[in-house]
Structures are given as structure tokens and as C-alpha cells.
Design an enzyme around this catalytic site. Structure first.
Site, mmCIF file in Angstrom:
data_model
loop_
_atom_site.group_PDB
_atom_site.id
_atom_site.type_symbol
_atom_site.label_atom_id
_atom_site.label_comp_id
_atom_site.label_asym_id
_atom_site.label_seq_id
_atom_site.Cartn_x
_atom_site.Cartn_y
_atom_site.Cartn_z
ATOM 1 N N GLN A 12 0.827 -1.204 0.000
ATOM 2 C CA GLN A 12 0.000 0.000 0.000
ATOM 3 C C GLN A 12 0.860 1.253 0.000
ATOM 4 O OE1 GLN A 12 -2.479 -2.053 3.400
ATOM 5 N NE2 GLN A 12 -3.439 -0.099 2.971
ATOM 6 N N PHE A 27 -6.063 -4.459 2.968
ATOM 7 C CA PHE A 27 -6.860 -4.219 4.181
ATOM 8 C C PHE A 27 -6.022 -3.677 5.338
ATOM 9 C CE2 PHE A 27 -8.950 -7.720 1.797
ATOM 10 C CZ PHE A 27 -10.076 -7.014 1.409
ATOM 11 N N ARG A 52 -6.421 6.604 17.104
ATOM 12 C CA ARG A 52 -7.725 6.583 16.436
ATOM 13 C C ARG A 52 -8.763 5.856 17.287
ATOM 14 N NH1 ARG A 52 -10.245 7.602 11.441
ATOM 15 N NH2 ARG A 52 -8.323 8.187 10.359
ATOM 16 N N PHE A 110 -8.593 0.840 11.532
ATOM 17 C CA PHE A 110 -7.370 1.369 12.140
ATOM 18 C C PHE A 110 -7.607 1.824 13.581
ATOM 19 C CE2 PHE A 110 -3.642 4.324 12.196
ATOM 20 C CZ PHE A 110 -2.710 3.552 11.533
ATOM 21 N N ALA A 121 -6.266 5.005 5.417
ATOM 22 C CA ALA A 121 -7.140 5.971 6.077
ATOM 23 C C ALA A 121 -8.316 6.363 5.172
ATOM 24 C CB ALA A 121 -6.344 7.208 6.520
ATOM 25 N N GLU A 136 -13.132 2.380 4.632
ATOM 26 C CA GLU A 136 -13.174 1.738 5.944
ATOM 27 C C GLU A 136 -14.523 1.839 6.672
ATOM 28 O OE1 GLU A 136 -9.637 4.166 6.819
ATOM 29 O OE2 GLU A 136 -8.977 2.450 7.998
HETATM 30 N N1 MTE Z 1 -11.218 -3.007 -0.522
HETATM 31 C C1 MTE Z 1 -10.632 -4.061 -1.120
HETATM 32 N N2 MTE Z 1 -11.296 -4.705 -2.091
HETATM 33 N N3 MTE Z 1 -9.384 -4.490 -0.761
HETATM 34 C C2 MTE Z 1 -8.676 -3.873 0.246
HETATM 35 O O1 MTE Z 1 -7.556 -4.266 0.555
HETATM 36 N N4 MTE Z 1 -8.663 -2.059 1.933
HETATM 37 C C3 MTE Z 1 -9.484 -1.166 2.759
HETATM 38 C C4 MTE Z 1 -10.480 -0.391 1.905
HETATM 39 N N5 MTE Z 1 -11.171 -1.271 1.013
HETATM 40 C C5 MTE Z 1 -9.284 -2.752 0.904
HETATM 41 C C6 MTE Z 1 -10.575 -2.341 0.455
HETATM 42 C C7 MTE Z 1 -8.703 -0.221 3.539
HETATM 43 S S1 MTE Z 1 -7.986 -0.754 4.958
HETATM 44 C C8 MTE Z 1 -8.556 1.082 3.164
HETATM 45 S S2 MTE Z 1 -7.734 2.197 4.139
HETATM 46 C C9 MTE Z 1 -9.111 1.587 1.902
HETATM 47 O O2 MTE Z 1 -9.751 0.562 1.155
HETATM 48 C C10 MTE Z 1 -7.972 2.194 1.092
HETATM 49 O O3 MTE Z 1 -8.363 2.617 -0.142
HETATM 50 P P1 MTE Z 1 -9.070 4.042 -0.430
HETATM 51 O O4 MTE Z 1 -8.359 5.046 0.387
HETATM 52 O O5 MTE Z 1 -8.886 4.201 -1.865
HETATM 53 O O6 MTE Z 1 -10.491 3.870 -0.008
HETATM 54 N N1 HPA Z 2 -5.111 5.422 9.066
HETATM 55 C C1 HPA Z 2 -4.289 4.601 8.413
HETATM 56 N N2 HPA Z 2 -2.997 4.696 8.461
HETATM 57 C C2 HPA Z 2 -2.459 5.652 9.201
HETATM 58 C C3 HPA Z 2 -3.257 6.559 9.906
HETATM 59 C C4 HPA Z 2 -4.650 6.429 9.843
HETATM 60 O O1 HPA Z 2 -5.411 7.183 10.446
HETATM 61 N N3 HPA Z 2 -2.441 7.403 10.548
HETATM 62 C C5 HPA Z 2 -1.194 7.021 10.239
HETATM 63 N N4 HPA Z 2 -1.192 5.963 9.430
HETATM 64 MO MO1 MOS Z 3 -6.475 1.035 5.842
HETATM 65 S S1 MOS Z 3 -6.351 0.147 7.681
HETATM 66 O O1 MOS Z 3 -6.099 2.630 6.542
HETATM 67 O O2 MOS Z 3 -4.985 0.503 5.188
#
Ligand code: MTE
Ligand code: HPA
Ligand code: MOS
Length: 771
Positions: free
Chosen positions: A209, A240, A322, A356, A523, A725
Site C-alpha cells: 500500500q 486491508f 484513532r 485502524f 485511512a 473503511e
Molecule cells: N477493498 C478491497 N477490495 N481491498 C482492500 O484491501 N482495503 C481497505 C479499503 N477497502 C481494501 C478495500 C482499507 S484498509 C482502506 S484504508 C481503503 O480501502 C484504502 O483505499 P481508499 O483510500 O482508496 O479507499
Molecule cells: N489510518 C491509516 N494509516 C495511518 C493513519 C490512519 O489514520 N495514521 C497514520 N497511518
Molecule cells: Mo487502511 S487500515 O487505513 O490501510
């Protein structure tokens, strides 16, 4: 399942449209290439890791002679062989890549071996003889609190006078609750391939990521400047949070052996090793002491949170921050103390996982609200409503950020009506009165989730857009694709900016040579931040094109309109491609960068006060379950979700995130149980013993609606809201529906632990839940 059509009609083609995921056609045909699918370079070596078999020990001696003599083995790497820094900790330098003199959990990497095949490497790694001098191991957070074993100092957030409020309250309740951890269980496990390049440079393909951190940590480990390292990730098969900081461990090990041998090296963990070696969601022990009035309103509350961080800090600081910020969920807490312990245990270092720390904080307050309602014999729905944030008063969080976008009351109005909550509650009461063994339960829970990295400096993003002479576009930004649909959303933004078909946009891999210093895609802020950065990059090019067009049409720039792959001024028009060619001939740059930093946020970490979040995302869910009280088996019967995505950029993608997030949350709270034995060995390290939800666990009646008319009040990308999330926490309704089903007049406050496995349910029914 209904997808509510957005205001797509008023919008331009790409924006707000339910376009399929850009890789959907590749996913379903098996042609999407992941890191392990990349063509393997000549001379590729495969790496395996030798892991600690004890939870806490000094390493007295390591005998690698059998490893080195094994068939196919080319080289090994120990801590002492690391030329640079032996540390991959994202914030604190307490995460050795390879254990030097001390091992701190079962599964900790001690050495790595490179061989000519995966099988040879894995076989050889098992031939090591390590002489340990075992030390006392701390294996759970409560013992850690007793022994003051912490990875970081405990933190307190205080507002008002909770002690006085508790003393004066007409009712008071205390309880200790447990909520389990969770393995990310991405389909594609952790993997990296490191390829030495010209003159000491290295290219690292990593399922991560955060390519930026791969670049910088690999550079530090092999002692090269960051400019010599390029990290690339086209896509992940799920992350995730599990690949936010800990993908770097795998990448660093592969890079160390590539550096040592001069050959390309690939490290792919198998599922068991992945689950044993890499961190998970933090499990929490939560103590609460609450004072409340006859109407169910909270007057004062004291929380003590003990989180299992494992053997190092990793991201546990911001995760627990958080959790503290999320202990209000959607409720106004006037007098509150939250004491947060970041427990050091001799188990794997826990890390980011969807939400988180937020889910654990919300778990705490939802348990409190349920207990208050049950003590007052009122429907928990009303206790929730009694405590919701207001809009003009009672609207400041315990960290002093005003809640300016509160829609939770309205959501509850809509969802209780559309789910027929009150009638079903009565129906369930009647059903349970006539049913001795099968008991039904229902619960409605809210979600209010703060959007932004809690580490303010991470809230920045960059993009790089190239337009080619044939009118096609390459789109680069700092975000990574893990299945969440980030890339299609950003492509929609750029297609809208140029008013061209989405097919003209080639979405590029995340690559540190294109976008430097990018934050993790985490996040939930990927689309918010990278979307804005990409829009700004495209807008720069569009402005240059506009100037060219105005000259060409001999008109003013204000007359120029981009529409439907064309650019016009009144009756005159050019195709987008023709205009691009004109611009090129005029020697106008067709490439631009864009940068974005989230505005308005800042807070004081010392006092936990200020504005950590740009805005809040909201949701609410009603879950109905049936439980067999003889066996603890249970099923979800119906789920109704109303979720707020602001003005959605892509409703189909958002719907997928809502469904997936909810189901993953249900897994966390009902079936996914992590179990360590007294030696600190994880027993649940494969799908045979670790139960993630499957299709057959889905409620037969699953209704999801996007909230309408909730354009973000903040200036986010097209007024959308982050969705990655927040929906996970909608699953709290499933947990409380189970608790509702098993509560009765003999046992009105069942002591139910999460995950609510059949065993946990039976313990709660029999009053045998113990510590
Ligand atoms: N959706 C899928 N299909 N696979 C993933 O690994 N990760 C989640 C969420 N949705 C995830 C997911 C997490 S932990 C985060 S923080 C967000 O997607 C990150 O992507 P975004 O910031 O583009 O929403
Ligand atoms: N979410 C995910 N990752 C992070 C954050 C958060 O709020 N702060 C620092 N790393
Ligand atoms: Mo998502 S736990 O902020 O990668």
C-alpha cells in the site's frame, strides 16, 4: 439490492457513473497480473525465511551449515550481513528485519535463504539449528498492563470532569469487555521481487500500500540513496491495512538477498507463514465505568483500553490514537476520560486493519450504550438516539472538533422506516416468546468515522498526467489499487476534466519514480487525496490546451468548451486529439504534476485536541439474526444498510465497498478467532482453523442504499466522501443482534465476547465467560 442512481443525469458521462472496476475483465478471466505473475528474470532466486520457534529468547548460536549444504541453496542472510539499517519500523526503530541477538515472537524472521527454487529455499530454511536461551514471555495485554510492558507510553484524553459526573449520576455501570483481533486475509499473500539494476540501483516489485516506504526502507537496508531504488505496484490482491507498513519486511528481505547475491530475488510467503509472521488487527480489553440518567443519557464515562500491540510499535501509536478518537462513535460525551495502553507482548506486531483502531473504539461505546438500555429496559435504539450528537449544541467531540456535518438522526429516521424496525422488533418478541431454542435478535447501530490520517503530515498526495499526441492519456498518482476501485475513480475524475472517454486513459502502476514521497493508500483517503491531485494535474494541461484553442479559434478562453471528446467555441470545433496535436506543434507541454494537501486539519497530539479529521463519513445498519441457544450456531437473516458516500463518484464501486466492509466486519465480530497457545504459537494460521465469512454466510435478504442528498459539506473531490473503511463498523449491528437474541429476563446483560463464535455465545448464555 438497490443501487440508488446518483445525480448522474446532471453530471458528465464519467462522473457519478457506475463504471465497472478497470480491471474487472482481467480479474474474472485470471489475466490481471499480480507481483507473482510478472515474468521472472533470468537467474531469479527464491527466498525463504527462517523464523523463530520461541516467543522470547536470546539467540546463543545459529548453525546454518545444513542450510548452506542443502540442494539449490545459493546464499543466506543474517542480521550481521545487513549493510545498512536492520530496521523496518515505520515510525519507531524497534522492528529488526532479521532478529540479531533477541527474538520476540514465534515467527520472527531470524535469517533468509536464497535458492534456485521456492521448494529448495523453503526446505533449506527448516534445516537451521538455533540455540535459544528462553526468557519469560508476556502473551496477553492484561499481563502486559500488570507488568507495565508497553511499546509506547500510555495516553490519556480528558474532557470535563468524569469523576464528579460519575459520582453524581443516578445510575452507574461497569464492565470489562473483550474484542478480538483479525487477520487481513488478503487473497494475495505478502510478496516482493527485487531486481538489481545498473550501477547499484534496484527495482522492487512489491505488493504494498506504500511504495514510498518500500523505496526508503530498502534504500536504508542496503545502504543506498533513495534515488537508486524504484518501487512499483500495479495492484494488490487485497491488503486491508496488512500491507501498509509490513509489506516492507518482505521487500527488505528480498532486497537484502538481491544485494548480497547480485541476482534478482523473490520472496513469497505461503499462507501459514504469512499469518504467523505478519501483524493483524489489535485485540483490545476494555474497561468502562459509566454514569447515566433515567432517560439513558450518558453523564460521565471512564474508559481504560488495553491493546495488544505485539513486540514492536509499528503503527500502534496512530492506531490507538484513532481508537481514542473513536470512543464516541456518534455520541456526545461531555465528561470523559480515556486511558489508552499500548501493550507490548511477545506476539507478532499488530498493524493497520480497515478502521485502524476505530472499530475497537466504537465497539467500546456501543457495548456501553447497549448495557445502559438493557439496564433501563428500553430499546437500545432509543438510548442511541438519546446520546447522538446534536447539530447546534452537544456537537463538539471529546477532542474538541465540532461535528459540522451531522446527519445521523436523519439516517436513523430513514433506516428505521425503510427497515421496518419497530414492527420487526415486536414480531421478534412474539417469535421468541413461543420459541425455546431458536431465538431471534435485532440491532441498529450508527457509524461516524473521521476521515484523514491521524498523522497530519501524511495527508498529502501527488499526481502526474501525460497526454500523448494521439489524444490518449497516462494517469499516474501516488495511490495503490488493492481491489477498492481507487484507480477507476481517479480515471473518472481525469476523464471528466478533459471530457474524454474513459477508454482513452491508461491507468499506470504506482511507481516511486513517477510520484515521489507518496503516503500509504490508507485511512480511506485514497480517492479524496489522489483524486484532487490528479484533477489539478489534468486542469493544468487543460488550461494550456484552452489557450491553444482560443488562439486557434481566434476567440477568448472563456468561450472554449470541452465536451464529448471535442473542444468547441460556438460553431467551431476540434476533436480533443486534433487540439492535442496543435498544442504539440505549438511546443506546449502536455504533461503536468498535481499536488494536494488536505486543508483545515491540525491538532495537538499532546492534548489530543483540535481538528484531526477533515470531515466525518456516516452510516447505519440494522441486522437481524437467529441463534440456536443449544449450540450457539447463528445465521444472519436480514441486513439493511444506509450509507453516506456524499456525492458518489462511482456508486457501484461504493456499494461494493459497503457490502464488503460490512461482511468483513461481521467476520471480525463473529467467526474470525485468533488463538495463541501458552508458548505463544498462533494456532489459527490457515483457513482450516481461521474462519473468514464465505458467500453462504451472506444474509439472504441484504439491502444497501446510498444516502441521497448528502453532498460533502467540505470541498472534497466532487463532494464525495471516503468509503473504504467506515462500512466495516456497520457490522457492530450484527454483534448486538446476537447479544439481543440471547438476552432474556434471567440473563439481561449477557457477557458476550467478540468474536461471538458459538463457543463465546454458549459461554455468555451459561454465564461462564471468563478472563
Ligand atoms: N477493498 C478491497 N477490495 N481491498 C482492500 O484491501 N482495503 C481497505 C479499503 N477497502 C481494501 C478495500 C482499507 S484498509 C482502506 S484504508 C481503503 O480501502 C484504502 O483505499 P481508499 O483510500 O482508496 O479507499
Ligand atoms: N489510518 C491509516 N494509516 C495511518 C493513519 C490512519 O489514520 N495514521 C497514520 N497511518
Ligand atoms: Mo487502511 S487500515 O487505513 O490501510
Amino acid at each position: 439490492m438497490a443501487v440508488s442512481a446518483k445525480s448522474a443525469a446532471q453530471r458528465d458521462a464519467a462522473l457519478g457513473a457506475s463504471l465497472p472496476h478497470d480491471s474487472a475483465h482481467l480479474h474474472v478471466s485470471g489475466r490481471a497480473s499480480y507481483t507473482d505473475d510478472l515474468p521472472e528474470p533470468r537467474d531469479l532466486l527464491h527466498v525463504a525465511v527462517g523464523m523463530s520457534t520461541v516467543a522470547h529468547a536470546k539467540i546463543r548460536a545459529i548453525d546454518l551449515s545444513d542450510v548452506l549444504a542443502a540442494a539449490g541453496v545459493v546464499d543466506v542472510c543474517l542480521a550481521a550481513d545487513i549493510p545498512g539499517s536492520n530496521n523496518y519500523g515505520p515510525i519507531v526503530a524497534d522492528d529488526p528485519i532479521l532478529a540479531a541477538a533477541l527474538v520476540q515472537y514465534v515467527g520472527q524472521p531470524v535469517f533468509a535463504v536464497a535458492a534456485t527454487s521456492v521448494g529448495a529455499a523453503r526446505k533449506a530454511a527448516k534445516l537451521v539449528k538455533i540455540h535459544y536461551q528462553e526468557l519469560e514471555a508476556i502473551l496477553d495485554p492484561l499481563t502486559a498492563v500488570d507488568k507495565a510492558s508497553f511499546v509506547l507510553p500510555s495516553e490519556t484524553l480528558l474532557r470535563g470532569d468524569p469523576d464528579a459526573a460519575l459520582k453524581a449520576a443516578p445510575h452507574r455501570a461497569t464492565r470489562r469487555v473483550f474484542v478480538g483481533g483479525q487477520d487481513q486475509f488478503y487473497l494475495e499473500g505478502q510478496i516482493a521481487m527485487a531486481i538489481p539494476e545498473d550501477d547499484g540501483c534496484m527495482r522492487v516489485y512489491s505488493s504494498t500500500q506504500q511504495p514510498d516506504e518500500i523505496q526508503s526502507l530498502v534504500a536504508r537496508a542496503i545502504q543506498r540513496p533513495a534515488s537508486d531504488i524504484t518501487a512499483v505496484c500495479r495492484r494488490m490482491g487485497g491488503a486491508f491495512g496488512g500491507k501498509e507498513s509490513q509489506a516492507a519486511l518482505i521487500a527488505c528481505i528480498a532486497a537484502l538477498l538481491a544485494d548480497k547475491t547480485g541476482k534478482p530475488c523473490k520472496l513469497r510467503l505461503d499462507r501459514d507463514d504469512d499469518m504467523i509472521m505478519t501483524g493483524k488487527r489489535h485485540d483490545f480489553v476494555i474497561d468502562y465505568d459509566v454514569g447515566f440518567d433515567d432517560t439513558g443519557r450518558i453523564l460521565g464515562i471512564d474508559f481504560e483500553l488495553a491493546a495488544r500491540c505485539g513486540m514492536s510499535a509499528d503503527l500502534s501509536g496512530p492506531v490507538n490514537d484513532r481508537a481514542m478518537f473513536s470512543c464516541d462513535n456518534a455520541y456526545f460525551l461531555e465528561n470523559v476520560r480515556i486511558l489508552s495502553h499500548r501493550c507490548k507482548t511477545n506476539t507478532v506486531s499488530n498493524t493497520a486493519f480497515r478502521g485502524f483502531g476505530g472499530p475497537q473504539g466504537m465497539f467500546a461505546i456501543e457495548y456501553v450504550i447497549e448495557d445502559i438500555a438493557r439496564r433501563l429496559r428500553m430499546d437500545p435504539l432509543h438510548a442511541r438516539r438519546r446520546n447522538f450528537y446534536g447539530t447546534t449544541e452537544r456537537n463538539v467531540t471529546h477532542y474538541l472538533q465540532p461535528v459540522e456535518d451531522n446527519i445521523i438522526d436523519e439516517m436513523f429516521d430513514q433506516l428505521t422506516a425503510s427497515s421496518d424496525y419497530e414492527a420487526r422488533r415486536r414480531e421478534i418478541q412474539a417469535f421468541n416468546a413461543g420459541s425455546a431454542i431458536l431465538k431471534r435478535g435485532i440491532a441498529i447501530t450508527p457509524v461516524k468515522f473521521g476521515i484523514s490520517f491521524t498523522s497530519t503530515q501524511l495527508n498529502q498526495a501527488g499526481a502526474l498526467v501525460h497526454v500523448y499526441k494521439d489524444g490518449t492519456v497516462q494517469l499516474n498518482h501516488g495511490g495503490t489499487e488493492m481491489g477498492q476501485g481507487l484507480y477507476i475513480k481517479i480515471a473518472q475524475v481525469v476523464a471528466d476534466e478533459f471530457q474524454i472517454d474513459i477508454e482513452r486513459i491508461r491507468i499506470m502502476a504506482a511507481d516511486t519514480s513517477k510520484i515521489p514521497n507518496a503516503s500509504a493508500t490508507a485511512a480511506s483517503s485514497g480517492a479524496d487525496m489522489n483524486g484532487m491531485a490528479a484533477k489539478r494535474a489534468a486542469a493544468k494541461i487543460r488550461a494550456r490546451l484552452t489557450e491553444v484553442a482560443a488562439q486557434h479559434f481566434a476567440t477568448t478562453e472563456a468561450e472554449i468548451e470541452f465536451k464529448n471528446n471535442r473542444v468547441c467555441a460556438g460553431e467551431q470545433e476540434l476533436t480533443f486529439t486534433e487540439l492535442v496535436q496543435l498544442a504539440w506543434a505549438d511546443r506546449v507541454s502536455l504533461s503536468a504534476t498535481g499536488f494536494y494537501k488536505t486543508p483545515t486539519i491540525n491538532y495537538d497530539r499532546e492534548t489530543f485536541s483540535g481538528r484531526p479529521f477533515f470531515y466525518f463519513a456516516y452510516g447505519a445498519a440494522v441486522t437481524e439474526v437467529v441463534v440456536d441457544i443449544l449450540t450457539g450456531e447463528n445465521r444472519t437473516l436480514r441486513v439493511d444498510i444506509l450509507h453516506d458516500c456524499g456525492d458518489s463518484i462511482n456508486p457501484a464501486i461504493d456499494l461494493g465497498q459497503i457490502e464488503g466492509g460490512y461482511v468483513q466486519g461481521v467476520g471480525w465480530l463473529t467467526t474470525e478467532e485468533l488463538w495463541w497457545n501458552e508458548r505463544g504459537e498462533l494456532g489459527t494460521h490457515a483457513p482450516s482453523t481461521y474462519k473468514i465469512p464465505t458467500c453462504s454466510d451472506l444474509a439472504p435478504d441484504f439491502r444497501v442504499q446510498l444516502m441521497q442528498g448528502t453532498a460533502n459539506t467540505e470541498d472534497t473531490i466532487y463532494r464525495s466522501k471516503a468509503v473504504g473503511e467506515p462500512p466495516l463498523m456497520l457490522a457492530l449491528s450484527a454483534f448486538h443482534a446476537i447479544r439481543d437474541a440471547i438476552a432474556d429476563s434471567d440473563n439481561p446483560l449477557p457477557d458476550l465476547r467478540a468474536p461471538a463464535t458459538p463457543e463465546s455465545i454458549l459461554n455468555a448464555l451459561q454465564g461462564t465467560t471468563n478472563e
